[in-house]
Design a protein around this motif. Sequence first.
Motif: not given
Length: 367
Positions: A165-171, A257-262, A283-287, A306-311
């Motif tokens: 959860l410390a990285c993968a989970g919270i991301t 879909v309204d939103s997609t998390l990649n 589109v939320v781009q975490a990859a 397209i919105k980028g996100t990190m942890h």
Amino acid sequence: MANTNEDIPREMLAAQLVKHKSPPVVQKTTNSDPAQLGPYDLLLKTGVASLCHTDLMVQAGFMPALNGLPMTMSHEGAGVVVAKGSSTQNIQIGDRIMSGITFHACGKCEACNAPPGKDWQQFCFDNGGAVGITMNGAFAEYHIVDSRTSCKIPDEVSFLTAAPLACAGITAYRGVKIASESIQKDGWLAIVGAGGGLGHFGVQFAKALGLKVIAIDARDDGLEIARKYGADHVVDARESKDAVVKKVQDLTSGKGVDSTLNVSDHPSTAALSAAITRTHGIVVQAAQPQEVTVPFQDIILRDITIKGTMHGGKNLSDEMLKLVAKHGIKAEAQIFQGLEQVPEMFELLEAGKIKGKAVCVVDKDSV
């Protein structure tokens, strides 16, 4: 002056990067001296440490170590406090802790001074660094973290779940939260890469938050994992792009879909994520592929954001851990016993042969 009630050994075993583009080496190294802890530092006896895709980027030299090599790897750790700095508050010796990645944030930059409600301090790495990424991490019998970015683990949550959860989970959690802001009543969230290390957390978080989920993956075991954790529908990405888009539209009254998390790094998935998202959607781009490539028709002509996100930082991590405890969210873990198996973990991850998260039990007595 640090507080401790345990005799800390001067040497410890650690899995260290000694040369970029080479497997980590398991070897003896000097342990941290509790007397040298900073005022807000914690020394944890590591219970579990897990492997993240970002570790491959660290191995490749994409993020150079602040103090050079060798450097102990893993930024996904969980352990027990055995020593703490003199200014540490609300954390006691013996507490179970999920490691924070950000270490000694400066408190002055734009990330540290974001608007209220924006948990952005996690982006400040220039002052003290990032645990397991630019400085020593959790693939060791002991590791140091910053108490201000680390979290107490609820009793209901095991180390085997807490470490990933410390990285993968919270991301994944931050990605789902951002995506959910654009989901209309009775709308849908798609997760591309839903059966992977981040995606299976995303499915569970989305369902816990009451969302309807279409899970997309290109592996049989990934589709199986997405079903296992509650996805409403699964779609095989090995079909053509047009076929996947049609299936998603059929499930969503023709709109998408309204939103997609990649969360898939495959070069094709950013374009697929945009194509299955409805007009004016997000589109939320975490990859983190080398390049994010999307045909202009899929974003400009349909007003896709397209919105980028990190942890996420401590506040969001505490919120996530409460949700994990309440809903019994688990890590899909491929478990390895002992630091000696860390090189094998890297080998299997590079070969795409890890199911869920690769998790190393460092101290079997604490698990």
